[in-house]
Write an enzyme that holds these catalytic residues in place. Sequence first.
Site: not given
Length: 355
Positions: A252, A240, A145, A238
Amino acid sequence: MPLIVEGGRVPPRWAEQKSSRPAGLDDGFTSTGCVRIAFINNMPDSALEDTEVQFFELLDAASGNIPVLLDLYSLTGVPRGERGQQHLNSFYFGANDLLNSRFDAVIMTGTEPRQPNLRNEPYWSVLANVLDWAESNTLSTVLSCLAAHAGVLHSDGIERCPLNDKQFGVFDFAESANHPLTDGAGQLVRFPHSRWNEVQADALAACGYLVLTQSAEGGVDSFVKKKKQSLFLHFQGHPEYGGQTLLKEYRRDIKRFLRRERETYPSMPRNYFAAAAANLLIDFRDSVLSDRREELMESFPEAALVGTLHKTWHSSATAIYRNWLEYVLIKKAEMPTFPALARVRSARSTSSITK
């Protein structure tokens, strides 16, 4: 084959999950038969330990019969609170220690950007030093990223382009070039993305990068370039991520909206929620838009959503990281003079832990 965290104590969440322990080559691993990785975790405090576990789980799943030995590092200059800094002090080493070593490979995470120009981030000079170090002192480098954006900016002056809205969700990507890293991953791979900026295919191609996966909806996903000795593998997304990570980020961002830390209500992650879950979130959005108060987060339907989420990108992520580990092993065999880890220090000591 177990994932081994070297150099001291194992972070507690991974220790509880896998009964991991510190180990070394004297535990039966040979220097040529394992992959030694420097893992550089730059994520903000709120995601620091989650990111740890996510990468550890992915490497553990992808490793198969390949022993993977990890040393943990962090960069100075990344803003930290007391808890985050305490975690780093306990389990991580600093960049100076890294720059005096050699590893088979390195993985560097991104972090939440605070400046429009990455060169103005407080950690930029240290990050640039690590990128330069990786070119000559690793066989391959993974940049995730923001780290991917920083890598192409530092090496080739490629600027990231701001997006009109956050690229947020789970996207399918087609293989756009034949490469060993995508072998067996399938015609389409699926990965989460969460970013406000992008680097574009034409700019990458002009500087010698090979785009591996991309799509019209998701843009460029992954790309590679050999820099001196190291093959740099860049992910704008991402692989992961855990199954609930996008939900946590969405929650959030909603909270930031209700606190008036952002002006607009965040867009829902695409291709992630089932229809019934999306309807719950639309109802919640409508209720808070008519009464913008942080207290309304108490009615956020998280409990009803968690059970509907599935890590649909797991097979794609495991396939590409498995190919990456095998690539590193092959390159080690081709370069027998390349030391897995330069023995510039006889032992790790707590005095070199990040302060």
